[in-house]
Design a protein around this motif. Structure first.
Motif, short mmCIF file in Angstrom:
data_model
loop_
_atom_site.label_atom_id
_atom_site.label_comp_id
_atom_site.label_asym_id
_atom_site.label_seq_id
_atom_site.Cartn_x
_atom_site.Cartn_y
_atom_site.Cartn_z
N THR A 185 0.80 -1.23 0.00
CA THR A 185 0.00 0.00 0.00
C THR A 185 0.83 1.28 0.00
O THR A 185 0.28 2.36 -0.20
N GLY A 186 2.13 1.14 0.27
CA GLY A 186 2.97 2.34 0.37
C GLY A 186 2.82 3.07 1.69
O GLY A 186 3.33 4.17 1.86
N ASP A 187 2.12 2.47 2.65
CA ASP A 187 1.93 3.09 3.97
C ASP A 187 3.01 2.56 4.90
O ASP A 187 2.85 1.53 5.55
N HIS A 188 4.13 3.29 4.95
CA HIS A 188 5.29 2.88 5.75
C HIS A 188 5.43 3.71 7.02
O HIS A 188 6.55 3.91 7.50
N GLN A 189 4.31 4.19 7.57
CA GLN A 189 4.38 4.95 8.80
C GLN A 189 5.09 4.12 9.87
O GLN A 189 4.86 2.91 10.00
N PHE A 190 5.95 4.77 10.63
CA PHE A 190 6.82 4.06 11.58
C PHE A 190 6.07 3.21 12.59
O PHE A 190 6.59 2.19 13.03
N ILE A 191 4.84 3.56 12.95
CA ILE A 191 4.12 2.76 13.96
C ILE A 191 3.80 1.36 13.46
O ILE A 191 3.47 0.48 14.24
N GLY A 215 4.89 -0.79 20.74
CA GLY A 215 5.45 -1.60 19.66
C GLY A 215 4.67 -1.36 18.39
O GLY A 215 3.75 -0.55 18.36
N THR A 216 5.03 -2.09 17.36
CA THR A 216 4.35 -1.89 16.08
C THR A 216 2.93 -2.44 16.14
O THR A 216 2.62 -3.36 16.89
N ILE A 217 2.09 -1.83 15.29
CA ILE A 217 0.69 -2.23 15.19
C ILE A 217 0.33 -2.45 13.74
O ILE A 217 0.93 -1.87 12.83
N ALA A 218 -0.66 -3.29 13.52
CA ALA A 218 -1.18 -3.52 12.16
C ALA A 218 -1.92 -2.29 11.68
O ALA A 218 -2.52 -1.55 12.47
#
Length: 149
Positions: free
Chosen positions: A34-40, A54-57
């Protein structure tokens, strides 16, 4: 089951999916698609500094799991379907984040099953995406599917 038999279950819970893990690999693949590489979503070190810990979907990743979870559930199947298509959604709300490594599953409640024209049925289901071990669901939405029989 005939579409008419399914329509008779309006207002009932009609199924639950299997559990599926929202792995970091799945999240990264969705970010790339999707090109959504937001750090979260993809930077585990930076994401540790957020309230999520931590990271989230991606919310849209969770939403996009509806077809897979529906196919891997005990939802009654309509007989003689030639084609099913996603038609859209109503009232989609992302309630709680899905942390990487957590498992989700869907619960379906039939809101409506109507014949739009001969051989074309429209199903509206309320879907609640449960997060294993969490009090709040990841999302709640009404999802509309059309079946051609």
């Amino acid at each position: 089951m005939t579409p008419q038999d399914l329509a008779a279950k309006t207002g009932e819970n009609i199924g639950t999916s299997e559990w599926v893990e929202m792995s970091q690999e799945r999240i990264n693949q969705f970010a790339d698609a999707t090109g959504d590489h937001q750090f979260i979503h993809i930077d585990e070190e930076k994401a540790k500094m957020t309230p999520f810990g931590g990271t989230i979907a991606h919310g849209f990743l969770t939403l996009s799991m509806i077809p897979y979870l529906g196919a891997n559930s005990d939802i009654p199947k309509v007989d003689n379907v030639k084609m099913g298509v996603n038609y859209g959604g109503n009232n989609t709300r992302f309630i709680a984040p899905v942390r990487a490594g957590k498992r989700i599953r869907g619960h379906w409640k039939l809101v409506e099953m109507i014949e739009k024209r001969p051989g074309q049925w429209q199903q509206t289901a309320e879907i609640t995406m449960e997060i294993e071990g969490e009090d709040k669901p990841a999302l709640i939405c009404e999802w509309i599917t059309q079946y051609f029989v």
